[in-house]
Write a protein that holds these residues in place. Structure first.
Motif, PDB file in Angstrom:
ATOM      1  N   THR A   4      -7.018 -14.522  -6.166  1.00  0.00           N
ATOM      2  CA  THR A   4      -6.325 -14.126  -7.469  1.00  0.00           C
ATOM      3  C   THR A   4      -7.070 -13.125  -8.066  1.00  0.00           C
ATOM      4  N   THR A   5      -6.207 -12.227  -8.839  1.00  0.00           N
ATOM      5  CA  THR A   5      -6.732 -11.084  -9.667  1.00  0.00           C
ATOM      6  C   THR A   5      -7.314 -11.609 -10.951  1.00  0.00           C
ATOM      7  N   LEU A   6      -6.582 -12.539 -11.581  1.00  0.00           N
ATOM      8  CA  LEU A   6      -6.416 -13.062 -12.768  1.00  0.00           C
ATOM      9  C   LEU A   6      -6.193 -14.589 -12.628  1.00  0.00           C
ATOM     10  N   SER A   7      -7.270 -15.473 -13.125  1.00  0.00           N
ATOM     11  CA  SER A   7      -7.040 -16.792 -13.126  1.00  0.00           C
ATOM     12  C   SER A   7      -6.835 -17.458 -14.552  1.00  0.00           C
ATOM     13  N   LEU A   8      -5.866 -18.051 -14.932  1.00  0.00           N
ATOM     14  CA  LEU A   8      -5.447 -18.721 -16.075  1.00  0.00           C
ATOM     15  C   LEU A   8      -5.315 -20.252 -16.212  1.00  0.00           C
ATOM     16  N   HIS A  23       0.903  -1.231  -0.023  1.00  0.00           N
ATOM     17  CA  HIS A  23       0.068   0.011  -0.053  1.00  0.00           C
ATOM     18  C   HIS A  23       0.818   1.360  -0.048  1.00  0.00           C
ATOM     19  N   PRO A  24       0.717   2.291  -0.894  1.00  0.00           N
ATOM     20  CA  PRO A  24      -0.655   2.558  -1.471  1.00  0.00           C
ATOM     21  C   PRO A  24      -0.637   1.923  -2.987  1.00  0.00           C
ATOM     22  N   PHE A  25       0.444   1.108  -3.250  1.00  0.00           N
ATOM     23  CA  PHE A  25       0.164   0.660  -4.752  1.00  0.00           C
ATOM     24  C   PHE A  25      -0.315  -0.901  -4.444  1.00  0.00           C
ATOM     25  N   GLU A  26      -0.796  -1.139  -5.865  1.00  0.00           N
ATOM     26  CA  GLU A  26      -1.622  -2.344  -6.050  1.00  0.00           C
ATOM     27  C   GLU A  26      -0.867  -3.584  -6.194  1.00  0.00           C
ATOM     28  N   VAL A  27      -1.461  -4.657  -5.708  1.00  0.00           N
ATOM     29  CA  VAL A  27      -0.799  -5.978  -5.837  1.00  0.00           C
ATOM     30  C   VAL A  27      -1.896  -6.698  -6.880  1.00  0.00           C
ATOM     31  N   LEU A  28      -1.435  -7.115  -7.712  1.00  0.00           N
ATOM     32  CA  LEU A  28      -2.191  -8.165  -8.881  1.00  0.00           C
ATOM     33  C   LEU A  28      -1.635  -9.785  -8.553  1.00  0.00           C
ATOM     34  N   VAL A  29      -2.700 -10.437  -8.507  1.00  0.00           N
ATOM     35  CA  VAL A  29      -2.227 -11.932  -8.438  1.00  0.00           C
ATOM     36  C   VAL A  29      -2.757 -12.624  -9.601  1.00  0.00           C
ATOM     37  N   VAL A  30      -1.735 -13.299 -10.269  1.00  0.00           N
ATOM     38  CA  VAL A  30      -2.277 -14.009 -11.331  1.00  0.00           C
ATOM     39  C   VAL A  30      -1.949 -15.662 -11.139  1.00  0.00           C
ATOM     40  N   GLY A  31      -2.995 -16.299 -11.078  1.00  0.00           N
ATOM     41  CA  GLY A  31      -3.325 -17.719 -10.610  1.00  0.00           C
ATOM     42  C   GLY A  31      -3.108 -18.658 -11.875  1.00  0.00           C
ATOM     43  N   LEU A  32      -2.313 -19.539 -11.851  1.00  0.00           N
ATOM     44  CA  LEU A  32      -2.234 -20.516 -12.861  1.00  0.00           C
ATOM     45  C   LEU A  32      -2.861 -21.651 -12.457  1.00  0.00           C
ATOM     46  N   GLY A  33      -4.015 -22.306 -12.935  1.00  0.00           N
ATOM     47  CA  GLY A  33      -4.797 -23.336 -12.499  1.00  0.00           C
ATOM     48  C   GLY A  33      -5.635 -22.636 -11.424  1.00  0.00           C
ATOM     49  N   ALA A  34      -6.723 -23.592 -10.983  1.00  0.00           N
ATOM     50  CA  ALA A  34      -7.936 -23.079 -10.442  1.00  0.00           C
ATOM     51  C   ALA A  34      -7.825 -23.017  -8.959  1.00  0.00           C
ATOM     52  N   SER A  35      -6.600 -23.389  -8.377  1.00  0.00           N
ATOM     53  CA  SER A  35      -6.554 -23.844  -6.747  1.00  0.00           C
ATOM     54  C   SER A  35      -6.311 -22.523  -6.047  1.00  0.00           C
ATOM     55  N   ALA A  36      -5.449 -21.512  -6.955  1.00  0.00           N
ATOM     56  CA  ALA A  36      -4.847 -20.492  -5.878  1.00  0.00           C
ATOM     57  C   ALA A  36      -5.881 -19.571  -5.385  1.00  0.00           C
ATOM     58  N   PRO A  37      -5.785 -19.153  -4.137  1.00  0.00           N
ATOM     59  CA  PRO A  37      -6.691 -18.174  -3.525  1.00  0.00           C
ATOM     60  C   PRO A  37      -6.456 -16.795  -3.830  1.00  0.00           C
TER      61      PRO A  37
END
Lengths: 293, 595
Positions: free
Chosen positions: B563-567, B547-561
């Motif tokens: 996530t901003t983007l799931s692939l 903070h104050p910057f943003e965190v983006l979470v890219v998950g590979l596969g459906a299992s990650a909690p």
């Protein structure tokens, strides 16, 4: 869930807790029905595998069929099979009846002392080499800090006071009057250095439960438990100088269940054939405080 | 085929007659070894001592070496209906821990009160503790009615006093029964000496209590006990082992684990030496395989994705009882064990210590002493998953370990949201004191044509996460972005001191990564990192740090909690990096050059 399934689930839970919490864990296998059921429950808990070493204290007075049965299952199930013994007492003949000691002294030498020093790693351990099928001296002599034992609370008085996870001090001694609290399946899995914990997954089982489970799961048992035509069978297995068969024509687990249910042995203790229990009042509790299983 | 079993614990103040009740039950239900009764009676006659049923228990104790299968601690008896095990819990206060141990295995508690002496301190204490341990079904025996002349008024005086006490702690006993164990009144059969009592005798009442069934319709709770991968004989299974606390689970169920928030689907139900099966029910010790190779720790709770989730928190309110040799004090770290999870825990506040003398709140103490029952606030370092006692009691139960020993037990009754966590306070202070240079963040963003950004690539394969993160850096850089790949392994080469233990090591890694992320994003960089084995709590902490910057979470596969983007994790690392770049443009996180 029936009561047998409940007993199984609880025992499996205890075995898994033991496996998770104790780095140096072993299971005592006396070859008898209880510890063989325990071994089977380990296969239940670990999905066909037995990831802990099985320790047998060989008094060299065991009925020979017992040892043959032990090694046959060890090979079939690829068990990590270990035995220990009191080499010095055997060499000196400090044994019963061929030596100058009584039954309880003999038990003390060949069982309590052999067990204590095998668990601590002070005396040699022999491990089955599955390649050759022979026992070789074990290179791992680290003390076991968790020891799984197949005692049942209904066997005799002192055992009914046990916990599922029961601490022993460094001399293997058991403080009966001051035991840890144990509730909601939370056990004593933390222990001070130098002490070890005995783990008792079969505490709630009865002799009848054991046979019902053997019957249900089709667990291979030593033939000594069944009448082979002589009208006698063993109800409890031990050393041949001190263990006598009982009169019974039971040939299968189903026959034994029937026998137990119809009350043939009502009010006759299961260990009645074990002579060492009768040597003095409370003898077994004394042995157990000193580390006997 | 199998007879019904029920385990019953018998509690009460010392000398109120528990042993006599048990002795009488064994004798009158024919559960004693042959000739035992006569033998004890003869011994009494020889010693000119009046016979008492309580002597039977002592006599049985002495017989242990003969292998009779009865002991004072556990007695077995049968009725036509079922087999009973009676656990004799010591009435003396010093043995509260043994009482608790016995009571925790029982379905029903029998509380014995002396009609003459009335309700005593341990009558109340046992009532409270037995209820807290989860035995809600209580039968009260008002004993020694022969000593008060079988007087109805005496019975009612004692019953009413105790009923009022139990009401305050929310217990409604099944029945109050006036008995004389010594004379055998109202234990096995109805006594003629108390015609005013309309109820059943004790054994009749006990036989009517149904065996405890798991309440139906509770959501799935499967505390993960362990994760096994035994490779012997070519076994490829990775099995999540445990016992279903509540609910049912079946192959194909979409599941989620708490507190980590990881998701997957049950592939198979595993059990040794049974025909293949598709589902498992509460109480079963069983195993599951999942469709994903999730990194899980023992102690997580698995539930279905469509079920009500358990709670997760670091602070909660609990009722506890203490049996430890030394008091439970603040500012000391203990070990909490709840379900299959373990965590360091601290006592934060004591709200109330219940006085067993009169149930009033005692004076405020700053420690909880041996045999105290109290309401308090506890705090753990990382969130734990649990349910409140009023929702699913089994999932609210915990014990506290002090110096290798279980020293206390309790149930969680409420969750607490701390006003602002220590971490949030730290970040607020940090931002207040942050010293800026002459270049404004907006100027930097305009010059670089993007804002600072923190991107996490995560999934089940550490190798792939790393490959994607590096290719993403490359691709962003080649497009003229200020991208920087940060490997967490580099942090341990200098920024952290590497001296902390394993649990703390992860906390420290997230802290340093977060603080560094704050600096690099402020410098206008797009920081790309790959994270393995993290959970929802770690992500929440990282977001607070950056903070104050943003965190983006890219998950590979459906299992990650979280996530901003799931692939889909079937794509190659190169394609995955390209898709992420395109997504960043689509979301206007990276405005296009052409604009």
């Amino acid at each position: 869930m029936d009561s047998l399934k409940k007993l199984e689930s609880q025992s499996v839970y205890i075995l898994r807790e033991a496996y998770r919490n104790f780095k140096s864990l072993c299971m005592l296998w006396s070859i008898g029905k209880d510890s063989t059921v325990l071994l089977w429950l380990a296969r239940k808990a670990f999905f066909g595998h037995v990831p802990v070493p099985l320790v047998h204290i060989d008094t060299h007075y065991k009925i020979p069929e017992m040892i043959a049965y032990r090694d046959r299952l060890a090979r079939e199930w690829r068990l990590n099979m270990i035995y220990g013994e009191n080499t010095a007492a055997l060499a000196k003949k400090a044994t019963f009846p061929d030596g100058a000691v009584d039954r309880l002294q003999c038990c003390k030498h060949l069982k309590s002392e052999a067990l204590r020093h095998t668990l601590s790693g002070e005396w040699p351990r022999y491990r089955m080499d599955h390649a050759s099928g022979r026992y070789e001296p074990d290179t791992d002599q680290a003390p076991y800090t968790g020891v799984i034992v197949g005692v049942r609370a209904d066997e005799e008085g002192s055992r009914s006071k046990e916990r599922y996870f029961s601490p022993r001090d460094k001399y293997s001694e058991w403080n009966v009057s001051d035991q840890p609290p144990e509730f909601w399946n939370q056990f004593k899995t933390d222990f001070a250095p130098g002490t070890h914990v005995r783990i008792h997954p079969l505490l709630d089982w009865t002799e009848l439960n054991i046979w019902e489970y053997i019957e249900r799961e089709k667990i291979p048992m030593s033939s000594l438990y069944f009448d082979q035509g002589s009208g006698k069978r063993y109800r409890s297995l031990g050393c041949y100088p001190c263990t006598a068969p009982v009169d019974s024509t039971a040939k299968t687990p189903a026959d034994i269940i029937e026998e137990l249910k119809t009350g043939k042995f009502t009010n006759i203790a299961e260990r009645a054939g074990r002579a060492q229990d009768k040597e003095d009042a409370g003898g077994l509790e004394t042995l157990r405080q000193e580390g006997y299983m | 085929m199998h007879r019904e079993h029920m385990t019953v614990v018998i509690v009460g103040h010392v000398d109120h007659g528990k042993s006599t009740v048990i002795g009488r039950l064994l004798a009158d239900t024919g559960s004693l070894p042959e000739g035992k009764l006569d033998q004890v009676k003869a011994t009494c006659a020889r010693n000119a001592k009046p016979f008492e049923y309580a002597f039977l228990l002592d006599a049985l104790k002495d017989e242990r070496s003969q292998g009779i299968t009865i002991d004072a601690a556990r007695c077995f008896f049968k009725t036509a209906r079922r087999d009973y095990i009676i656990l004799d819990a010591p009435g003396h206060i010093e043995f509260l821990k043994n009482m608790v141990t016995g009571a925790s295995r029982a379905e029903v508690a029998i509380l014995v009160i002396d009609a003459k002496q009335g309700v005593q301190e341990n009558t109340r204490r046992h009532g409270m503790v037995v209820s807290m341990i989860g035995v809600k079904r209580i039968l009260v025996l008002v004993n020694k009615m022969d000593l008060v002349g079988y007087d109805q008024a005496a019975f009612e005086r004692v019953s009413n006093a105790f009923r009022a006490f139990l009401k305050e702690i929310d217990i409604e006993p099944i029945a109050f029964i006036p008995v004389s164990a010594f004379q055998g009144d109202n234990l096995i059969s109805t006594s003629q000496r108390m015609p005013w009592y309309q109820g059943r005798p004790f054994l009749g009442e006990l036989d009517l209590i149904p065996v405890k069934e798991q309440p139906a319709n509770l959501p799935l709770r499967f505390p993960v006990q362990d994760i096994y991968k035994f490779t012997e004989n070519g076994d490829e299974r990775r099995i999540i082992a445990g016992t279903l606390a509540t609910g049912t689970a079946r192959a194909g169920d979409p599941v989620v684990f708490y507190p980590s928030g990881k998701r997957s689907t049950i592939r198979s139900v595993e059990e040794f030496n049974t025909p293949p099966r598709q589902d498992a029910a509460s109480g079963e010790a069983i195993g599951f395989t999942l469709t994903d190779e999730l990194y899980l720790r023992p102690g997580e709770i698995m539930t279905r994705q469509d079920a009500r989730p358990p709670r997760t928190a670091t602070q909660f309110k609990a009722n506890i009882f203490w049996v430890g040799r030394t008091p439970f004090v603040k500012d000391k770290t203990y070990k909490l064990k709840i379900g299959t999870a373990q965590s360091p825990v601290k006592l934060v506040d004591i709200l109330r210590i219940i006085d067993a003398q009169d149930l009033s709140s005692a004076v405020r103490q700053d420690s909880i002493n041996r045999h105290d029952v109290a309401t308090c606030v506890l705090e753990v370092t990382r969130p734990i998953a649990y349910d409140l006692a009023q929702d699913i009691e089994a999932l609210s139960r915990f014990v506290i370990v002090d110096h290798f020993e279980i020293a206390g037990g309790g149930i969680i009754i409420d969750e607490l949201r701390p006003d602002a966590s220590t971490l949030e306070q730290h970040v607020t202070n940090r931002e207040k004191r942050w010293v800026h240079g002459l270049v404004l963040p907006a100027e930097r963003a305009a010059a670089y044509r993007h804002k600072g950004q923190f991107i996490i690539v995560t999934g089940n394969s550490a190798e792939k996460n790393g490959a994607v993160a590096r290719l993403l850096e490359r691709s962003l850089f080649d497009n003229g972005r200020k991208a920087y790949y940060l490997n967490t392994a580099n942090l341990t080469c200098g920024l952290t001191d590497g001296s902390t233990d394993v649990a703390d090591a992860r906390e420290e890694e997230i802290r340093v990564l977060g603080e560094l992320g704050r600096v690099l994003t402020d410098a206008g960089h797009i920081v790309v990192t790959d994270l393995n084995h993290y959970d929802a709590y770690d992500i929440a902490r990282l977001k607070t740090f950056v903070h104050p910057f943003e965190v983006l979470v890219v998950g590979l596969g459906a299992s990650a909690p979280e996530t901003t983007l799931s692939l889909n994790d079937a794509m190659s690392p190169g394609d995955t990096a390209a898709v992420i770049c395109q997504w960043l443009r689509d979301m206007d996180i990276l405005p296009d050059y052409s604009l």
